[in-house]
Design a protein around this motif. Structure first.
Motif, PDB file in Angstrom:
ATOM      1  N   LEU A 486       0.835  -1.202   0.000  1.00 37.30           N
ATOM      2  CA  LEU A 486       0.000   0.000   0.000  1.00 37.30           C
ATOM      3  C   LEU A 486       0.864   1.245   0.000  1.00 37.30           C
ATOM      4  O   LEU A 486       2.034   1.211   0.394  1.00 37.30           O
ATOM      5  CB  LEU A 486      -0.912   0.012   1.238  1.00 37.30           C
ATOM      6  CG  LEU A 486      -1.850  -1.185   1.435  1.00 37.30           C
ATOM      7  CD1 LEU A 486      -2.609  -1.030   2.742  1.00 37.30           C
ATOM      8  CD2 LEU A 486      -2.811  -1.322   0.268  1.00 37.30           C
ATOM      9  N   SER A 487       0.275   2.370  -0.404  1.00 35.02           N
ATOM     10  CA  SER A 487       0.991   3.637  -0.345  1.00 35.02           C
ATOM     11  C   SER A 487       1.061   4.109   1.109  1.00 35.02           C
ATOM     12  O   SER A 487       0.333   3.613   1.978  1.00 35.02           O
ATOM     13  CB  SER A 487       0.281   4.688  -1.198  1.00 35.02           C
ATOM     14  OG  SER A 487      -0.966   5.045  -0.587  1.00 35.02           O
ATOM     15  N   THR A 488       1.925   5.081   1.375  1.00 35.27           N
ATOM     16  CA  THR A 488       2.068   5.597   2.739  1.00 35.27           C
ATOM     17  C   THR A 488       0.755   6.181   3.240  1.00 35.27           C
ATOM     18  O   THR A 488       0.346   5.956   4.388  1.00 35.27           O
ATOM     19  CB  THR A 488       3.162   6.679   2.793  1.00 35.27           C
ATOM     20  OG1 THR A 488       4.397   6.119   2.343  1.00 35.27           O
ATOM     21  CG2 THR A 488       3.344   7.197   4.217  1.00 35.27           C
ATOM     22  N   GLY A 489       0.066   6.916   2.376  1.00 31.38           N
ATOM     23  CA  GLY A 489      -1.219   7.502   2.767  1.00 31.38           C
ATOM     24  C   GLY A 489      -2.258   6.442   3.075  1.00 31.38           C
ATOM     25  O   GLY A 489      -3.018   6.566   4.044  1.00 31.38           O
ATOM     26  N   GLU A 490      -2.291   5.393   2.268  1.00 31.25           N
ATOM     27  CA  GLU A 490      -3.247   4.304   2.499  1.00 31.25           C
ATOM     28  C   GLU A 490      -2.938   3.570   3.812  1.00 31.25           C
ATOM     29  O   GLU A 490      -3.849   3.227   4.575  1.00 31.25           O
ATOM     30  CB  GLU A 490      -3.206   3.330   1.322  1.00 31.25           C
ATOM     31  CG  GLU A 490      -3.808   3.913   0.043  1.00 31.25           C
ATOM     32  CD  GLU A 490      -3.559   3.051  -1.173  1.00 31.25           C
ATOM     33  OE1 GLU A 490      -4.257   3.219  -2.191  1.00 31.25           O
ATOM     34  OE2 GLU A 490      -2.642   2.194  -1.127  1.00 31.25           O
ATOM     35  N   LYS A 491      -1.651   3.353   4.057  1.00 29.60           N
ATOM     36  CA  LYS A 491      -1.267   2.715   5.325  1.00 29.60           C
ATOM     37  C   LYS A 491      -1.694   3.577   6.513  1.00 29.60           C
ATOM     38  O   LYS A 491      -2.142   3.053   7.533  1.00 29.60           O
ATOM     39  CB  LYS A 491       0.247   2.481   5.364  1.00 29.60           C
ATOM     40  CG  LYS A 491       0.734   1.370   4.463  1.00 29.60           C
ATOM     41  CD  LYS A 491       2.176   0.997   4.733  1.00 29.60           C
ATOM     42  CE  LYS A 491       3.145   2.087   4.328  1.00 29.60           C
ATOM     43  NZ  LYS A 491       4.545   1.676   4.495  1.00 29.60           N
ATOM     44  N   GLN A 492      -1.558   4.894   6.357  1.00 26.87           N
ATOM     45  CA  GLN A 492      -1.922   5.783   7.465  1.00 26.87           C
ATOM     46  C   GLN A 492      -3.421   5.733   7.728  1.00 26.87           C
ATOM     47  O   GLN A 492      -3.858   5.747   8.882  1.00 26.87           O
ATOM     48  CB  GLN A 492      -1.474   7.215   7.131  1.00 26.87           C
ATOM     49  CG  GLN A 492      -1.552   8.180   8.292  1.00 26.87           C
ATOM     50  CD  GLN A 492      -0.615   7.779   9.425  1.00 26.87           C
ATOM     51  OE1 GLN A 492      -0.876   6.818  10.136  1.00 26.87           O
ATOM     52  NE2 GLN A 492       0.465   8.511   9.579  1.00 26.87           N
ATOM     53  N   LEU A 493      -4.210   5.664   6.666  1.00 29.28           N
ATOM     54  CA  LEU A 493      -5.660   5.571   6.837  1.00 29.28           C
ATOM     55  C   LEU A 493      -6.041   4.273   7.555  1.00 29.28           C
ATOM     56  O   LEU A 493      -6.927   4.270   8.415  1.00 29.28           O
ATOM     57  CB  LEU A 493      -6.355   5.644   5.473  1.00 29.28           C
ATOM     58  CG  LEU A 493      -6.284   7.006   4.756  1.00 29.28           C
ATOM     59  CD1 LEU A 493      -6.847   6.885   3.349  1.00 29.28           C
ATOM     60  CD2 LEU A 493      -7.029   8.063   5.540  1.00 29.28           C
ATOM     61  N   ILE A 494      -5.365   3.180   7.199  1.00 29.85           N
ATOM     62  CA  ILE A 494      -5.617   1.902   7.867  1.00 29.85           C
ATOM     63  C   ILE A 494      -5.240   2.006   9.348  1.00 29.85           C
ATOM     64  O   ILE A 494      -5.959   1.509  10.227  1.00 29.85           O
ATOM     65  CB  ILE A 494      -4.826   0.756   7.206  1.00 29.85           C
ATOM     66  CG1 ILE A 494      -5.242   0.576   5.742  1.00 29.85           C
ATOM     67  CG2 ILE A 494      -5.026  -0.546   7.983  1.00 29.85           C
ATOM     68  CD1 ILE A 494      -6.686   0.237   5.543  1.00 29.85           C
ATOM     69  N   SER A 495      -4.129   2.658   9.640  1.00 31.98           N
ATOM     70  CA  SER A 495      -3.697   2.793  11.030  1.00 31.98           C
ATOM     71  C   SER A 495      -4.676   3.669  11.813  1.00 31.98           C
ATOM     72  O   SER A 495      -4.901   3.448  13.010  1.00 31.98           O
ATOM     73  CB  SER A 495      -2.276   3.365  11.108  1.00 31.98           C
ATOM     74  OG  SER A 495      -2.233   4.717  10.708  1.00 31.98           O
ATOM     75  N   PHE A 496      -5.278   4.673  11.166  1.00 30.06           N
ATOM     76  CA  PHE A 496      -6.316   5.487  11.800  1.00 30.06           C
ATOM     77  C   PHE A 496      -7.522   4.620  12.168  1.00 30.06           C
ATOM     78  O   PHE A 496      -8.044   4.682  13.283  1.00 30.06           O
ATOM     79  CB  PHE A 496      -6.771   6.599  10.857  1.00 30.06           C
ATOM     80  CG  PHE A 496      -6.066   7.916  11.081  1.00 30.06           C
ATOM     81  CD1 PHE A 496      -6.406   8.720  12.160  1.00 30.06           C
ATOM     82  CD2 PHE A 496      -5.068   8.336  10.228  1.00 30.06           C
ATOM     83  CE1 PHE A 496      -5.768   9.926  12.361  1.00 30.06           C
ATOM     84  CE2 PHE A 496      -4.423   9.531  10.435  1.00 30.06           C
ATOM     85  CZ  PHE A 496      -4.775  10.338  11.500  1.00 30.06           C
ATOM     86  N   ALA A 497      -7.948   3.804  11.209  1.00 31.05           N
ATOM     87  CA  ALA A 497      -9.095   2.932  11.458  1.00 31.05           C
ATOM     88  C   ALA A 497      -8.797   1.963  12.595  1.00 31.05           C
ATOM     89  O   ALA A 497      -9.642   1.696  13.453  1.00 31.05           O
ATOM     90  CB  ALA A 497      -9.456   2.166  10.184  1.00 31.05           C
ATOM     91  N   ARG A 498      -7.579   1.439  12.616  1.00 31.45           N
ATOM     92  CA  ARG A 498      -7.171   0.512  13.670  1.00 31.45           C
ATOM     93  C   ARG A 498      -7.182   1.189  15.041  1.00 31.45           C
ATOM     94  O   ARG A 498      -7.535   0.575  16.051  1.00 31.45           O
ATOM     95  CB  ARG A 498      -5.761  -0.015  13.365  1.00 31.45           C
ATOM     96  CG  ARG A 498      -5.208  -0.996  14.378  1.00 31.45           C
ATOM     97  CD  ARG A 498      -3.882  -1.561  13.903  1.00 31.45           C
ATOM     98  NE  ARG A 498      -2.874  -0.524  13.742  1.00 31.45           N
ATOM     99  CZ  ARG A 498      -1.726  -0.689  13.070  1.00 31.45           C
ATOM    100  NH1 ARG A 498      -1.458  -1.841  12.507  1.00 31.45           N
ATOM    101  NH2 ARG A 498      -0.860   0.297  12.963  1.00 31.45           N
ATOM    102  N   ALA A 499      -6.792   2.460  15.076  1.00 35.69           N
ATOM    103  CA  ALA A 499      -6.710   3.186  16.345  1.00 35.69           C
ATOM    104  C   ALA A 499      -8.083   3.511  16.918  1.00 35.69           C
ATOM    105  O   ALA A 499      -8.272   3.496  18.138  1.00 35.69           O
ATOM    106  CB  ALA A 499      -5.907   4.466  16.152  1.00 35.69           C
TER     107      ALA A 499
END
Length: 599
Positions: A486-499
Motif C-alpha cells: 500500500l501507499s504511505t497515505g493508504e497505510k496511514q488511513l488503515i492505522s487510523f481505522a485501527r486506532a
C-alpha cells in the motif's frame, strides 16, 4: 548498543543451572531418555564380555560348537541396540524441539513486556540472533549433550568397575591417563570460551546487517550505498571467518590431544597386558577384553571432550539469551491487583513537576506541569527535539517520569495496571506500521472482538472504505510485510481505522498527517475532529493547519511551554506560534504556486 556483561571465563554453573531448568520441563521424557542411555551403555559393556567368553571357552580350546549360541546372543543384543538408538533419538529430538520452543516463547513474551528504552539501546539484529541461532545452539547442546553425558558417565563407570573386578592392576594402568586429560581440558577451557563468545557476538552483527539491508533497501538504493554496504558486510564476515577459524582451531587442537592421550592409555594397557599374558596371569580373552574396554573407556572421554567444546560455545549463546530473559523491565505494575475493576477512564491527564531524561543528567523535561481536562484537545508544536513526542510517550506510559507524577483522573498511573491505560489509548504514528496479513486483520488488531461491521464502520469514519473497496479483494487484500503493498497515505488511513475501532478515551496523534498528501489530509481532517470529539487527545503537529480547532495549542521549546492558547489567541499574540504559522503558510502557498506552474 547495549552489550551483554561478560561472565567468568569458565563453564558457568549458574548459566547451566538456568538452562537445565528448561530441561526439567521435560522431566518424564528426560528420565526415559536416561534409561535408554543407561541400557545402551550396558549393552556396550556386555558385548566385550561375550567376546571374552567366546575366546576363552571356545576359540582358545578349538571348540566352535558353542559359538552359535554366542552369535544368537550377539544378534539379540544388536536388535535391542538398534531399538534403543531409535527410541533415544526420537526422545532427544522431542526434548530439543521442546526446549527451543520454550526459549523462543519466553524470549518473545519478554520482548513484549520490555520497555521502549530496551529497544532504544539494542539493535533488531541482536534480538533476532538471541531468539533464533542462540536458542537453537542451546537446545541442541542441552538435549543431545546431556544424552551423551549420561551415556558417557554410565559407560566409563561400568567399564571401570568391570575392569577393576577382573584385574585391578591392569585397570589402574588403563585409567592413569584420566588426570592428564583433566589438565588439558582446563588449559583449553578459557581460550575456547573467549573465541566462541566472539563468534556469537559477530554473528549478531551479521544478523543486524542483514536486517538493515532488507528493511532499508529503498534508502540504500536512493543513496547509492550498495558498494559501501557490501564493503561493510565483507569486513564483518571476514572478522567472523577469522574468529570462527580460531575457535575451530582450538576445538580441533583439543580433540586430537584427548585422542592422543587416550591412545597412550590403550598402548599402556596392551604392553602391560601382554606381559601379564606371557606370565600366565591373564587369558587371551581377558587381554582382548581390556584392549576393547580401553578403547571403549576413552570413547566416552572423547565424546565428553566434544560435548565440552560445544558447551563452551553454547554458554556464550546461553549468556546472551539469559541476559534477555533476565533483562529488567523498567516499567512494571507495583502494588496493583490486575483483576480489580478500575472502571472506565474519564480522561483527565495531569503532569505534576515531571522531569525526564533518556540519558542520565540530560533532561528533556524539567519540572514540567500540565493539566488537561477530559475531552480537551491539546496540540503540541515546536522544533524537532523540543520534547513534544516525549510528552506523548510519558502520557501513554511508554516511559515513566524520572521525577514527578502523571495523574490519570486524579490518580497516579503507576498505581494502576499498564493494561488499564493502554486499553484506553488510540495512537497513530507518523510512520504507520502494518502487520503482514489482510486489511481486515490489521484493522481488527485494534480490537480483536470487532465484527466485520465494526471494521467497515471504522474504515468509513477515516475515509478509508472507498479506496479499500476499489482493491481487487477489498478488505481481504494482503498488505504485504510492513504494509509494503500500500501507499504511505493508504497505510496511514488503515492505522487510523485501527486506532479508533477500540473507541479509546485517550487519543494520540504523533505527526500522523505529515505523511499524507494534502488531498487525503483534507478528507480525514473532519473525520479526525469527529473522532476526537469528547475524547482527551494530544496532537503532535508538523502541519499547523491541522490544529486550528484544537482547544489549546502549546508551543514547546527545550521541554518548556513558551506559549499557550487556541489558534486565534496565539495569532493575536504575534509571538513564536505566529512566526511558525505564517512562515509555514507562505511555504505551502509557494509550493502550490510552483505546482500550478508545473501543471
Amino acid at each position: 548498543m547495549e552489550e551483554q556483561k561478560e561472565m567468568k571465563l569458565k563453564v558457568d554453573k549458574t548459566v547451566w543451572k538456568e538452562m537445565f531448568r528448561y530441561l526439567s520441563i521435560f522431566k518424564k521424557d528426560f528420565l526415559i531418555l536416561c534409561g535408554f542411555m543407561v541400557g545402551l551403555a550396558g549393552m556396550d559393556i556386555v558385548f566385550p564380555l561375550l567376546t571374552r567368553y567366546a575366546i576363552d571357552n571356545f576359540v582358545a580350546n578349538g571348540d566352535y560348537n558353542g559359538l552359535t549360541l554366542v552369535g544368537v546372543l550377539y544378534g539379540i543384543l544388536a536388535l535391542g541396540l538398534g531399538l534403543i538408538v531409535f527410541l533415544f533419538i526420537r526422545h532427544a529430538g522431542k526434548i530439543e524441539m521442546g526446549i527451543v520452543y520454550k526459549l523462543r516463547k519466553d524470549a518473545f513474551e519478554k520482548l513484549q513486556r520490555l520497555s521502549f528504552s530496551y529497544y532504544d539501546k539494542n539493535a533488531v539484529g541482536w534480538m533476532i540472533a538471541r531468539t533464533t541461532s542462540d536458542a537453537t545452539k542451546i537446545s541442541e547442546t542441552v538435549a543431545w549433550g546431556v544424552v551423551d553425558l549420561v551415556w558417557g558417565a554410565t559407560m566409563m563407570l561400568g567399564v571401570s568397575v568391570v575392569m577393576l573386578i577382573i584385574n585391578w592392576k591392569l585397570a589402574l594402568v588403563t585409567l592413569i591417563t584420566v588426570p592428564v586429560l583433566a589438565v588439558v581440558s582446563v588449559f583449553f577451557e578459557k581460550k575456547m570460551l573467549v573465541s566462541y563468545r566472539n563468534v556469537r557476538k559477530i554473528n549478531s552483527k551479521i544478523t543486524g546487517l542483514f536486517n538493515d539491508g532488507i528493511v532499508g533497501a529503498k534508502t540504500t538504493k536512493t543513496l547509492v550505498r550498495e558498494e559501501l554496504n557490501i564493503e561493510e558486510f565483507q569486513d564483518v564476515t571476514k572478522d567472523m571467518k577469522k574468529t570462527s577459524i580460531r575457535a575451530a582451531t582450538l576445538s580441533a587442537g583439543y580433540l586430537p590431544m584427548t585422542l592422543f592421550i587416550s591412545a597412550v592409555g590403550t598402548v599402556l594397557t596392551l604392553l602391560l597386558g601382554s606381559n601379564f599374558l606371557m606370565d600366565g596371569a591373564l587369558t587371551y580373552g581377558t587381554l582382548v577384553l581390556f584392549i576393547t574396554y580401553a578403547r571403549q573407556f576413552f570413547d566416552p572421554i572423547l565424546e565428553i571432550a566434544r560435548i565440552y567444546t560445544e558447551m563452551i560455545g553454547a554458554q556464550a549463546a546461553a549468556e546472551r539469551v539469559m541476559g534477555l530473559l533476565h533483562e529488567k523491565e523498567e516499567i512494571v505494575d507495583t502494588e496493583v491487583e490486575e483483576k480489580e475493576d478500575y472502571g472506565k477512564i474519564h480522561g483527565d491527564v495531569t503532569f505534576e513537576n515531571v522531569s525526564f531524561f533518556y540519558k542520565e543528567g540530560e533532561y528533556i523535561l524539567k519540572n514540567f506541569n500540565l493539566q488537561v481536562k477530559a475531552g480537551e484537545t491539546i496540540a503540541l508544536v515546536g522544533e524537532t527535539g523540543s520534547g513534544k513526542s516525549t510528552i506523548v510517550n510519558l502520557a501513554c506510559r511508554f516511559y515513566e517520569p524520572s521525577e514527578g507524577k502523571i495523574l490519570i483522573d486524579g490518580e497516579d498511573y503507576k498505581k494502576r495496571p499498564q493494561s488499564w491505560l493502554h486499553q484506553n489509548i488510540g495512537y497513530v504514528l507518523q510512520a504507520p506500521h502494518l502487520f503482514s496479513g489482510t486489511i481486515k486483520e490489521n484493522i481488527r488488531y485494534g480490537k480483536l472482538a470487532a465484527t466485520d461491521e465494526d471494521i467497515i464502520e471504522a474504515a468509513k469514519v477515516v475515509h478509508a472504505h472507498d479506496f479499500i473497496m476499489k482493491l481487487e479483494k477489498g478488505y481481504d487484500t494482503e498488505v504485504g510485510e510492513g504494509g509494503g503493498m500500500l501507499s504511505t497515505g493508504e497505510k496511514q488511513l488503515i492505522s487510523f481505522a485501527r486506532a479508533i475501532i477500540g473507541k479509546p478515551r485517550l487519543f494520540f496523534l504523533d505527526e500522523a498527517t505529515s505523511s499524507i498528501d494534502t488531498e487525503s489530509e483534507a478528507k480525514i481532517q473532519k473525520a479526525i475532529e469527529e473522532v476526537l470529539e469528547n475524547r482527551t487527545s494530544f496532537i503532535v503537529a508538523h502541519r499547523l493547519s491541522t490544529i486550528k480547532n484544537a482547544d489549546r495549542i502549546l508551543v514547546i521549546d527545550q521541554g518548556e511551554i513558551l506559549e499557550e492558547g487556541n489558534h486565534e489567541e496565539l495569532l493575536k499574540k504575534r509571538g513564536h506560534y505566529y512566526e511558525l504559522y505564517t512562515n509555514q503558510f507562505v511555504e505551502e502557498a509557494g509550493r502550490e504556486v510552483l505546482k500550478g506552474k508545473v501543471v
